[in-house]
Structure formats: structure tokens, C-alpha cells
Design a protein around this motif. Structure first.
Motif, mmCIF file in Angstrom:
data_model
loop_
_atom_site.group_PDB
_atom_site.id
_atom_site.type_symbol
_atom_site.label_atom_id
_atom_site.label_comp_id
_atom_site.label_asym_id
_atom_site.label_seq_id
_atom_site.Cartn_x
_atom_site.Cartn_y
_atom_site.Cartn_z
ATOM 1 N N THR A 163 0.833 -1.202 0.000
ATOM 2 C CA THR A 163 0.000 0.000 0.000
ATOM 3 C C THR A 163 0.868 1.252 0.000
ATOM 4 N N THR A 206 -4.486 4.672 -6.198
ATOM 5 C CA THR A 206 -3.457 3.748 -6.693
ATOM 6 C C THR A 206 -3.285 2.573 -5.727
ATOM 7 N N GLY A 245 -7.295 0.862 -5.206
ATOM 8 C CA GLY A 245 -8.227 0.680 -6.325
ATOM 9 C C GLY A 245 -8.367 -0.762 -6.767
ATOM 10 N N GLY A 297 -5.351 -0.577 -9.767
ATOM 11 C CA GLY A 297 -5.087 0.687 -9.091
ATOM 12 C C GLY A 297 -4.283 1.629 -9.966
ATOM 13 N N ARG A 339 -5.355 5.230 -11.613
ATOM 14 C CA ARG A 339 -4.455 6.380 -11.443
ATOM 15 C C ARG A 339 -4.186 7.058 -12.780
#
Length: 214
Positions: free
Chosen positions: A14, A42, A45, A131, A135
Motif C-alpha cells: 500500500t 493507486t 483501487g 489501481g 491512477r
């Protein structure tokens, strides 16, 4: 111990993904809050899409530490921005590490849902790559997932190694570590040696060239 290890790589992934998202946002004239949102999208997601497909409550609704981890990533970027911008390779490494770690988290969660191995690999790939897709869409970029870079294929390769390791058998922690390392290594090697799939050329342009020759 195995659950603790999975949670650890989840939060490291993360943080790494949040850093990569915030770094890309820094060149788009976006304010601090906007950069935080990009970093958060990001980071969470792919996992959100995975959980929705699995029919469970998205993970970040049950644990606020994902928001805190993204905040720490933003602070790190603000304090070390000049150094991190110079260390571009380091930022690429953050993205590769995030890709490898969250891919394995996605596979692990799908395993807990007792899904077939191929579904687990797909879910791992979604967790690792969507993610970044979101983004890039938010930043008005052609998604990295759709370009010639080895990205989703690295997730698939790591997923296959994950299940091969289970047949050895190895401990869950060792399996996750090896599979994540494979994803990270494939991503780095592909970038370092410019490895990629063939680009799909425009069919329309090819047709015009053929017509002109005739």
C-alpha cells in the motif's frame, strides 16, 4: 504468523503504490489533497475491484490504516521530494514492489474464498494492476496496463509461481515471498532490458499503405 506476514506485505505494498501514485501526481499541478487521493486510488483501487467481484465488503471499509498509510506516503514525498525525484529508479522500484506485494495479497484473499487457482491468479492481477489503471485515467495518461510494458503479465507469472510453490510444498509465507519476488523481478528485468510484447499496429494505416502500393 502467516496472517501477520500477509498483513505486513499488504501495508508495505500500500505504501509503495501510494508513493508511486503521488509521484506521478506531482507533475500534474495537483494540490496536496488531490495528490493524496491519487495515491489512495493507486493503493486501494485494485483491491476494491477485487473485493466487489468476490462479493465482500471492500477491505478499506474495515481498516482505516490504509488511509493513514497513504497519508504517511504523502508526508514522505513532501519531505523527500527533491531526493525522490532525482532517484527516479527508486520510484520505479516502489511501483514494482507494490505490484508484487499486492498481487500476492489478492491471490491469498481469493484462496481464502476457495476459488479455483486460475480465478485466484486473475484476482491477483486485478489487485496489482487496476489501481495503476485508475491512477492513469485520473491523470489523463494512457494506462500503463494497456501499453507495451510487462505489467499485468508479471502478475500472472508470479501467480503461476505461487501455485507451483504450493505443490512443493512450501510454507505459505515462503510461497508468498517467492511469488512476490518473481513479480518484482519480472517487472524490473522487463524494464531494464526493454522486454515487451509486440505493439498492435494500426490496421487502418496498413490498409492505406496497401492501397497506395496497388
Amino acid at each position: 504468523m502467516e496472517t501477520y506476514f500477509t498483513n505486513l506485505i499488504d501495508f508495505i505494498g500500500t505504501f509503495a503504490f501510494a508513493i508511486s501514485g503521488i509521484r506521478l501526481a506531482s507533475g500534474k499541478q495537483i494540490d496536496w489533497f488531490g495528490a493524496y487521493i491519487i495515491g489512495l486510488v493507486t493503493a486501494i483501487g485494485g483491491g476494491t475491484v477485487r473485493d466487489l467481484l468476490l462479493g465482500i465488503r471492500p477491505f478499506w471499509m474495515l481498516d482505516g490504516r490504509y488511509f493513514l498509510t497513504t497519508g504517511i506516503a504523502l508526508i514522505a514525498m513532501l519531505l523527500l521530494k527533491e531526493r525522490l525525484v532525482k532517484w527516479w529508479n527508486m520510484l520505479f522500484l516502489f511501483d514494482a514492489i507494490g505490484l508484487g506485494l499486492v498481487t500476492i495479497v489478492g491471490i491469498s484473499k481469493s484462496m481464502d474464498a476457495q476459488l479455483p487457482f486460475w480465478v485466484c491468479i486473475v484476482m491477483g492481477t486485478i489487485t496489482g494492476s487496476v489501481g495503476g489503471l485508475l491512477r492513469d485515467v485520473l491523470l489523463n495518461e494512457v494506462p500503463l496496463l494497456l501499453r507495451k510494458d510487462i505489467y499485468a503479465l508479471a502478475c500472472i507469472g508470479g501467480g503461476l509461481v505461487y501455485f507451483l510453490c504450493r505443490y512443493v510444498p512450501l510454507s505459505t509465507s515462503m510461497t508468498e515471498l517467492i511469488a512476490a519476488s518473481v513479480v518484482i523481478s519480472l517487472r524490473i528485468l522487463a524494464f531494464r532490458y526493454h522486454l515487451h510484447l509486440p505493439v498492435l499496429n494500426s490496421i487502418q494505416s496498413q490498409s492505406k499503405d496497401t492501397d497506395s502500393k496497388e
